[in-house]
Design an enzyme around this catalytic site. Structure first.
Site, PDB file in Angstrom:
ATOM      1  N   ASP A   1      60.624  12.713  66.143  1.00  0.00           N
ATOM      2  CA  ASP A   1      60.299  13.771  67.118  1.00  0.00           C
ATOM      3  C   ASP A   1      61.198  14.539  68.064  1.00  0.00           C
ATOM      4  OD1 ASP A   1      57.598  13.678  68.783  1.00  0.00           O
ATOM      5  OD2 ASP A   1      59.214  13.441  70.798  1.00  0.00           O
TER       6      ASP A   1
ATOM      7  N   TYR B   1      60.488  20.386  77.025  1.00  0.00           N
ATOM      8  CA  TYR B   1      58.893  21.083  76.758  1.00  0.00           C
ATOM      9  C   TYR B   1      58.391  22.231  77.897  1.00  0.00           C
ATOM     10  CZ  TYR B   1      56.969  17.122  74.040  1.00  0.00           C
ATOM     11  OH  TYR B   1      56.898  15.412  73.442  1.00  0.00           O
TER      12      TYR B   1
ATOM     13  N   HIS C   1      52.864   8.809  64.355  1.00  0.00           N
ATOM     14  CA  HIS C   1      54.092   9.319  63.916  1.00  0.00           C
ATOM     15  C   HIS C   1      54.936   8.095  64.526  1.00  0.00           C
ATOM     16  CE1 HIS C   1      56.085  13.204  66.947  1.00  0.00           C
ATOM     17  NE2 HIS C   1      56.162  11.852  67.690  1.00  0.00           N
TER      18      HIS C   1
END
Length: 297
Positions: free
Chosen positions: A113, A220, A277
């Site tokens: 990730d 982010y 994921h």
């Protein structure tokens, strides 16, 4: 005052939690094993080094010194202020400083990730020499740039754009003592039995720490607001690279793996059907078997 540890390893695991000064920050690091062959494990969002609890004993058994830091902003690691503190060109320097602090010269980077975003960047820019690279469920940046032009990936990446808003993402994820952090795992998982509440509480407790959610979301914000992710030249990686991919990833389309070998000639891709994921936590036996086969013992 010394912060409480993010989690307490089982004494039988051989894992100890240490605090390491690197790149002007303090990192809470899970360590095990010894020697000059380092496996540096980088976790993702909204995780911790706890994500690697199933892999650390295997890597030690294979002769590695294992270091799994809580990345800046997470758990008991430093939480510097400001979006620019979380830009990729700074995050890769954290990794370099942690490698330097280990004293190891033979380095394998293992990442999932957000940790994998950092690891790709680190390997492409050749910040420090690496022996091998292991990536889990994050595409090479050139593939990511290509796929973000398609609606099927863009709609899966909605949260990246939501995270650009001020304060609201923190408020939403912090509701009810960070219950949405737990739900990020349980709702995306295929095999939810792998994510009991007692384990998810570790992540929720860490997210509840002062400043943690803002720091975590700032990754982010910095990703879109700075040019670092796009400034990777030809994107080539010349070391052996393993990609492990849970095919039922709700956030990243499997087509993001297509064409990776154009930039990573020495590539092995292992796809795991019916796995989400959260691949190394949901299918630890399968992931460990792949690592055992691919990594030199």
């Amino acid at each position: 005052m010394v912060e409480k540890l993010s989690w307490q390893p089982d004494p039988a695991s051989g894992i100890l939690i240490d605090r390491v000064e690197a790149n002007g920050q303090t990192f809470e690091v899970a360590k095990a094993g010894s020697g000059g062959k380092l496996a540096l494990c980088l976790h993702g969002f909204p995780e911790l080094n706890y994500s690697w609890r199933h892999q650390i004993p295997l890597l030690v058994e294979m002769g590695y010194l294992v270091c799994a830091p809580n990345l800046r902003g997470y758990g008991g690691s430093s939480k510097p202020e400001g979006v620019n503190s979380y830009r990729l060109n700074i995050l890769v320097q954290d990794v370099a400083a942690l490698i330097d602090a280990s004293g190891a010269e033979d380095v394998t980077l293992i990442a999932h990730d957000w940790g994998a975003i950092v690891a790709w960047h680190f390997a492409i820019l050749k910040i420090r020499p690496l022996t091998r690279l292991v990536i889990m469920n994050v595409p090479h940046p050139k593939c990511a740039q290509r796929e973000m032009k398609h609606w099927y990936q863009l709609k899966k990446s909605w949260y990246i754009f939501f995270f650009q808003l001020p304060w609201l993402p923190e408020k939403m994820l912090g509701r009810n003592e960070a219950q949405p952090v737990k739900q990020a795992f349980s709702k995306m998982a295929v095999d939810r039995s792998r994510f009991p509440d007692s384990e998810l509480q570790v992540y929720a407790d860490a997210a509840n720490r002062p400043g943690a959610l803002r720091s975590m979301i700032n990754y982010y914000r910095a990703l879109l607001r700075t040019p670092d992710a796009r400034e990777i030249g030809d994107g080539m990686i010349d070391i052996p690279t393993l990609m492990v991919w849970g095919e039922e990833d709700a956030a990243i389309d499997i087509r993001c793996t297509d064409g990776t070998e154009e930039w990573v000639p020495d590539l092995k891709l292992q796809r795991l059907p019916a796995v989400s994921h959260w691949v190394q936590q949901e299918a630890p036996e399968k992931v460990n078997a792949i690592l055992r086969e691919w990594l030199p013992g």
